[in-house]
Write an enzyme that holds these catalytic residues in place. Structure first.
Site, PDB file in Angstrom:
ATOM      1  N   LYS A 205       0.839  -1.199   0.000  1.00  0.00           N
ATOM      2  CA  LYS A 205       0.000   0.000   0.000  1.00  0.00           C
ATOM      3  C   LYS A 205       0.879   1.256   0.000  1.00  0.00           C
ATOM      4  O   LYS A 205       0.668   2.180  -0.754  1.00  0.00           O
ATOM      5  CB  LYS A 205      -0.938  -0.032   1.208  1.00  0.00           C
ATOM      6  N   GLU A 211      10.461  -4.717   4.659  1.00  0.00           N
ATOM      7  CA  GLU A 211      10.555  -6.116   4.215  1.00  0.00           C
ATOM      8  C   GLU A 211      10.284  -6.225   2.716  1.00  0.00           C
ATOM      9  O   GLU A 211      11.008  -6.895   1.973  1.00  0.00           O
ATOM     10  CB  GLU A 211       9.516  -6.984   4.955  1.00  0.00           C
ATOM     11  N   GLY A 265      -4.915  -1.645   4.895  1.00  0.00           N
ATOM     12  CA  GLY A 265      -4.116  -2.778   4.437  1.00  0.00           C
ATOM     13  C   GLY A 265      -4.806  -4.115   4.711  1.00  0.00           C
ATOM     14  O   GLY A 265      -4.908  -4.972   3.833  1.00  0.00           O
ATOM     15  N   ARG A 266      -5.321  -4.298   5.919  1.00  0.00           N
ATOM     16  CA  ARG A 266      -5.928  -5.591   6.283  1.00  0.00           C
ATOM     17  C   ARG A 266      -7.341  -5.758   5.714  1.00  0.00           C
ATOM     18  O   ARG A 266      -7.981  -6.771   5.957  1.00  0.00           O
ATOM     19  CB  ARG A 266      -5.909  -5.766   7.805  1.00  0.00           C
ATOM     20  N   HIS A 382      -5.162 -32.725  17.997  1.00  0.00           N
ATOM     21  CA  HIS A 382      -4.023 -33.524  18.432  1.00  0.00           C
ATOM     22  C   HIS A 382      -2.868 -32.640  18.872  1.00  0.00           C
ATOM     23  O   HIS A 382      -1.730 -33.110  18.984  1.00  0.00           O
ATOM     24  CB  HIS A 382      -3.603 -34.464  17.306  1.00  0.00           C
ATOM     25  N   LYS A 510       8.944  -0.602  14.177  1.00  0.00           N
ATOM     26  CA  LYS A 510       9.480  -0.264  12.841  1.00  0.00           C
ATOM     27  C   LYS A 510      10.572   0.794  12.971  1.00  0.00           C
ATOM     28  O   LYS A 510      11.628   0.695  12.367  1.00  0.00           O
ATOM     29  CB  LYS A 510       8.368   0.307  11.958  1.00  0.00           C
TER      30      LYS A 510
HETATM   31  O1  F6P Z   1       3.028  -3.125   9.853  1.00  0.00           O
HETATM   32  C1  F6P Z   1       1.671  -3.114   9.687  1.00  0.00           C
HETATM   33  C2  F6P Z   1       1.243  -2.762   8.296  1.00  0.00           C
HETATM   34  O2  F6P Z   1       1.228  -1.391   8.139  1.00  0.00           O
HETATM   35  C3  F6P Z   1      -0.095  -3.391   7.985  1.00  0.00           C
HETATM   36  O3  F6P Z   1      -1.142  -2.651   8.451  1.00  0.00           O
HETATM   37  C4  F6P Z   1      -0.024  -3.555   6.515  1.00  0.00           C
HETATM   38  O4  F6P Z   1      -0.984  -4.465   6.041  1.00  0.00           O
HETATM   39  C5  F6P Z   1       1.401  -4.028   6.342  1.00  0.00           C
HETATM   40  O5  F6P Z   1       2.129  -3.286   7.296  1.00  0.00           O
HETATM   41  C6  F6P Z   1       2.000  -3.846   4.981  1.00  0.00           C
HETATM   42  O6  F6P Z   1       1.978  -2.521   4.571  1.00  0.00           O
HETATM   43  P1  F6P Z   1       2.163  -2.099   3.059  1.00  0.00           P
HETATM   44  O7  F6P Z   1       1.064  -2.703   2.269  1.00  0.00           O
HETATM   45  O8  F6P Z   1       2.141  -0.618   3.040  1.00  0.00           O
HETATM   46  O9  F6P Z   1       3.495  -2.643   2.611  1.00  0.00           O
END
Ligand code: F6P
Length: 546
Positions: A205, A211, A265-266, A382, A510
Site C-alpha cells: 500500500k 521487508e 491494508g488488512r 491432536h 518499525k
Molecule cells: O506493519 C503493519 C502494516 O502497516 C499493515 O497494516 C499492513 O498491512 C502491512 O504493514 C504492509 O503494509 P504495506 O502494504 O504498506 O506494505
C-alpha cells in the site's frame, strides 16, 4: 467520553450472566426444544449456530440493548456513508465499496468512486486474462507459469489465504507468496522457479515497507542476474496507492495497479492487492468472491440486530471478553484449505481492535480485542485442544465447516464433519466426576485406581463455541466469510468505542528496527546509547561472526 448507557447495559449483562452460571448450557437445551432454531441465523446456505453459548433470550435482548446504547446502528451508517470515520488518519474506511456490484453511486469522502473502482478492477482483470491465456509473456517469449507476490501483512495474508482456500478453482499460473525479510523466504521460493516464466508482483500500500522493499530488490537482482536488466520490465508488476514511488522503482506503467488510502491494508483483499489471486482463480471467480462480500454487506446493513450474523457474532464476542473475562478466541476451520484463515483473521482482528485508547483519546472502558489463534481441525485436536478442554482458561471457539466437500471423498468428509460436531458438543457437555468414575468402573478398574484417575478425566464443560456451516468452500462463500469477520470486528470496535482502522502500535518497532539496522550491519558502529540487553545481543552476534 463517558457512556453511562453503555456502562448500565454492560452491568445488566453481568447480572444476567451471573444468574445463568447456575445453569448448564445443556439444561438450556433441555428447557427449550426450539433452542437451535432460536439461537441460529441463516443467510441462504450459510448458517451461524450460536446455541452452545450459555446465554438465553434475555441475554440476547441485553446484548442488543448494549449495541443500541453504543449506537452500533449509527456507527454502521457512518461506515457505509463513506465519511472519514478513521479519525486519526482522516480517512474513510470504504473497503465495502470495492465489492459493491450494483450500479448505485459509491460515495467515499464526498466523491462518487464507482467509475474509478470499476476501471481499476477491469485493468486487473484484463492483465490477468492476458497472462492466463499466454498472450502476456516473459522477456524471452515464454508464457508465465509462476507468480511471486512480494508483500507483507495485508499485502500478503489475504491473497495467500484465498489462493489456498480456493485451490480447486485455481487453473491459472501457480501463485507463491514471499513476505518475510528473512532471506530464506525468498531463497526457498526461488529455488524451484524458472526465471524466464516467473512474474513478480510487488504489493505494498505504502511502497515503503522495509521487508517488501528489501525482497523486491532481491527479486530484481535475481531477474537481472538470470535474464539481464532489459528483462525487468516484463517480469515485474506492482500494486500500491503510491504510484509515484512505484515509478521510482521502475515498473512498466502498464503493469501497475492502484487502490486508495481509504482501503486499510488488512481490508485490501477486495482491491488490486489480490492481483495474484485473480491471476490464479480468474476474474469470474474473483467476481464471485466480491459477490459473497457484498451479500454479507447487504445482510449486515439491513437485518435487524437480533438476526444479524455479524452483529450477533460481535456481541457474543464482547460478552465473552467483557462479561466472562475470556482473553482469547480460537478459530478452528474443519476445512484444510482454510489453513491460513486464522492467520488472516489474526491481523484483521488484532491489528484492528488491539487498542487501549478510545476514539477521543481516553482510556478504554472495557477489555478490547482478544488474542486470536487457530489451526485447522482435526489437526488442532491432536495439538492444543487439551488446553481448550481442560486448561484453567476458557476460550470461546468458532468452528467453520462445509456441509459438502468440493473434491474430497464422502467418507473423509463424514469423519471430518463428525469430528467438528463432536468437539463442539464435548466442549459444551463436559464430563462430571461421577460420570468419569462410572466409566472407569465399567472398564473394570479397581476402586483405588478409579479414585486416583477420575479427577484427571473430568471436563468442566460449558465451554462455548459457535459453528459456521456453509454448503461448500467456493469463492462466494469465502467472500461471505471474510466480510462477516470484518463486520464482526467493526461491531466490537463500536461497542468498545475504539478506532479499528488505524494501527499505531506497529510504529515503534518499525522505527527502532530502522535505527538498529545500520548498527547491526556495520560491525564497527558504536553501541553507545543502546540499552544493556540490545547492546549485549549485538556484541554477541559480532563475536559469532554475524
Ligand atoms: O506493519 C503493519 C502494516 O502497516 C499493515 O497494516 C499492513 O498491512 C502491512 O504493514 C504492509 O503494509 P504495506 O502494504 O504498506 O506494505
Amino acid at each position: 467520553m463517558s457512556r453511562p448507557r453503555v456502562l448500565e447495559a454492560m452491568a445488566a449483562l453481568q447480572e444476567r450472566a451471573r444468574i445463568l452460571r447456575a445453569a448448564r448450557t445443556l439444561d438450556l437445551f433441555a428447557a427449550d426444544a426450539d433452542r437451535f432454531a432460536k439461537f441460529s441465523v441463516a443467510l441462504d446456505d450459510f448458517l451461524f449456530d450460536f446455541s452452545k453459548h450459555r446465554i438465553d433470550g434475555e441475554t440476547l435482548r441485553l446484548l442488543v440493548a448494549l449495541a443500541r446504547a453504543a449506537d452500533l446502528e449509527g456507527a454502521r451508517a457512518a461506515l457505509f456513508s463513506g465519511a472519514p470515520i478513521n479519525l486519526t488518519e482522516g480517512r474513510a474506511a470504504a473497503h465495502w465499496a470495492l465489492r459493491d456490484l450494483s450500479d448505485r453511486p459509491l460515495i467515499v469522502g464526498g466523491e462518487n468512486m464507482r467509475g474509478a473502482i470499476e476501471a481499476e478492477r477491469e485493468k486487473v482483470y484484463a492483465f490477468a486474462r492476458a497472462l492466463r491465456s499466454g498472450e502476456l509473456r516473459g522477456a524471452g517469449g515464454a508464457p508465465f507459469t509462476d507468480i511471486v507476490n512480494i508483500g507483507i501483512g495485508g499485502s500478503d495474508l489475504g491473497p495467500a489465504m484465498a489462493v489456498r482456500a480456493l485451490s480447486p478453482f485455481a487453473k491459472g499460473p501457480r501463485a507463491h507468496f514471499v513476505s518475510n525479510v528473512d532471506g530464506a523466504d525468498m531463497a526457498d521460493t526461488l529455488a524451484g522457479l524458472d526465471p524466464a516464466r516467473t512474474l513478480f508482483v510487488v504489493s505494498s500500500k505504502t511502497f515503503t515497507t522495509q521487508e517488501t522493499m528489501a525482497n523486491a530488490a532481491l527479486a530484481r537482482a535475481f531477474i537481472v542476474e538470470k535474464l539481464g536488466e532489459a528483462a525487468v520490465a516484463a517480469h515485474f508488476a506492482a500494486v500500491s496507492t503510491r504510484l509515484d514511488k512505484v515509478a521510482e522503482f521502475g515498473v512498466d506503467p502498464s503493469h501497475v495497479f492502484g487502490f486508495w488510502d481509504w482501503v486499510g491494508g488488512r481490508y485490501s483483499i477486495w482491491s488490486a492487492i489480490s492481483l495474484s489471486l485473480v491471476i490464479a482463480i480468474g476474474p469470474e471467480n474473483f467476481t464471485e468472491f466480491l459477490r459473497g462480500g457484498s451479500d454479507m454487506d447487504a445482510h449486515f446493513r439491513s437485518a435487524p440486530l437480533e438476526h444479524n450474523i455479524p452483529a450477533l457474532m460481535g456481541l457474543i464476542g464482547v460478552f465473552h471478553r467483557d462479561v466472562e473475562g475470556r482473553a482469547a478466541q480460537a478459530i478452528i476451520p474443519y476445512d484444510q484449505r482454510l489453513a491460513r484463515f486464522p492467520a488472516y483473521l489474526q491481523q484483521l482482528d488484532m491489528e484492528s481492535n488491539g487498542k487501549s485508547v478510545t476514539r477521543d483519546g481516553g482510556v478504554a472502558e472495557f477489555a478490547t480485542g482478544p488474542i486470536v489463534f487457530g489451526e485447522p481441525g482435526t489437526n488442532g485436536q491432536h495439538a492444543f485442544f487439551q488446553l481448550l478442554h481442560q486448561g484453567t482458561d476458557v476460550t470461546p471457539i468458532d468452528f467453520l465447516i462445509a456441509a459438502e466437500p468440493i473434491d474430497a471423498d464422502a467418507h473423509h468428509h463424514a469423519l471430518l464433519f463428525a469430528n467438528c460436531l463432536a468437539q463442539s458438543e464435548a466442549f459444551m457437555r463436559g464430563r462430571t466426576l461421577a460420570e468419569a468414575k462410572a466409566q472407569l468402573a465399567a472398564a473394570g478398574l479397581d476402586a483405588a485406581r478409579v479414585e486416583a484417575l477420575a479427577p484427571h478425566k473430568v471436563f468442566t464443560g460449558d465451554r462455548p463455541s459457535s459453528v459456521l456451516l456453509y454448503s461448500k468452500l467456493d469463492p462466494r462463500t469465502l467472500g461471505r466469510l471474510v466480510a462477516l469477520y470484518e463486520h464482526k470486528v467493526f461491531v466490537q470496535s463500536a461497542i468498545w468505542d475504539i478506532n479499528p482502522f488505524d494501527q499505531w502500535g506497529v510504529e515503534l518497532g518499525k522505527e527502532l528496527a530502522n535505527r538498529l539496522a545500520p548498527i547491526v550491519e556495520n560491525k564497527n558502529a558504536p553501541l553507545d546509547g543502546l540499552d544493556g540487553s540490545t547492546a549485549g545481543l549485538i556484541r554477541r552476534r559480532r563475536e559469532s561472526g554475524g
